[in-house]
Design a protein around this motif. Sequence first.
Motif, mmCIF file in Angstrom:
data_model
loop_
_atom_site.group_PDB
_atom_site.id
_atom_site.type_symbol
_atom_site.label_atom_id
_atom_site.label_comp_id
_atom_site.label_asym_id
_atom_site.label_seq_id
_atom_site.Cartn_x
_atom_site.Cartn_y
_atom_site.Cartn_z
ATOM 1 N N LYS A 71 0.965 -1.076 -0.131
ATOM 2 C CA LYS A 71 -0.028 -0.015 -0.038
ATOM 3 C C LYS A 71 0.970 1.434 -0.019
ATOM 4 N N PHE A 133 -3.838 2.710 3.139
ATOM 5 C CA PHE A 133 -2.534 3.254 2.711
ATOM 6 C C PHE A 133 -1.895 3.022 4.272
ATOM 7 N N LEU A 364 -7.458 6.983 -4.222
ATOM 8 C CA LEU A 364 -6.468 6.062 -4.557
ATOM 9 C C LEU A 364 -6.658 5.085 -5.588
#
Length: 367
Positions: A71, A133, A364
């Motif tokens: 990530k 993340f 993202l």
Amino acid sequence: MNMVTKNQISLKELCAHSIKLLGEIITIPSYSGEEKAVADHLEAFLNLRGLSTIRKYNNIWCYNRFFDPDKPLILLNSHHDTVRPNDQYKNDPFQPVLKDGKMYGLGSNDAGGPLVSLVATFLYFYEDHDLPFNLCLALTAEEETSGTYGIKCILQDLMPVSFAIVGEPTGMQMAVAERGSMVLDCVCTGRAGHAAREEGDNAIYKALKDINWFAGYHFPVDPGQPESVKLTVTGVHAGIQHNIVPGECSFVVDVRFDHNYTQKEILTVIDNHTFCEITVRPNVLYPSDIAVTHPLVKAGLQSGRKTYMSPTSSDMGWLQIPAVKMGPGESSRSHTADEYILLQEIESGISIYIQVLSSLSPYLESQ
């Protein structure tokens, strides 16, 4: 004092603990280059909460508990050093004073408020198993002096960072671009002589010509665009005695610049218009920016943030990765006497940081 994770504590409690931490670090002098004691305090604070920290000089960093190398990694950075208090302080700069919803104290606004807010934000997400993340919290030194042992000395030690939030007082708006800065030491040389006779060549008079040029020159820009380069004379020194014509006059120029002019182009223009000898101080900060289409900017805009170009510089200039500068407090209060931050600004700042990071996921995924 306990500051724990989102599963164990409310946002209101988290804010209260952040304000207490801010009061603690205000009591610890942390002039730029002299931050060991405040770094020790912050490191102990994190270690007591079960976080494994890494330290280099007076820089401390750590990662979220369930780190996933697949990530992206977001850096949350702010600095714990301060300038020295000016002589106009009425309050004790190292005594945190709560009054009328404000906390007074040296570094309360720049950048203690942003720092404790990012600490709270990091701890809010620290135990989360399902983050899209990773997070790295970095509490760093020597920002105020662009020192050798600040953030730039740890950049190669960090795990690869995708993008960053740099905590500085911006009213929680997003600085998506930041001017670079460099400092020039300028010297005009004359010839010493007796002031009562027509002797010597007064270096002050020679320097005045160059200083007037710095004060009045504007680098060309396209119509309607902001000034690309700002030149400000910030110090002058000459003379050793009232009856001696000075043979040397030195002065300092603060230069702020954006991407329209390179350092070399700026220095060429200055050389072509002045007569002084110029030395560029080390640690030139270069302009930085982030695309308005970046996921972090999109998430910030969705959260009601506005974007702007910052006239000041920060550690964002060293990162060389996409970053926004954003934090509670106001830049106009930085380095002022009786510095303060509103308690409401800290509470709002933590909430907005969490909101921005929580809304990142779809942006993202669309990259």
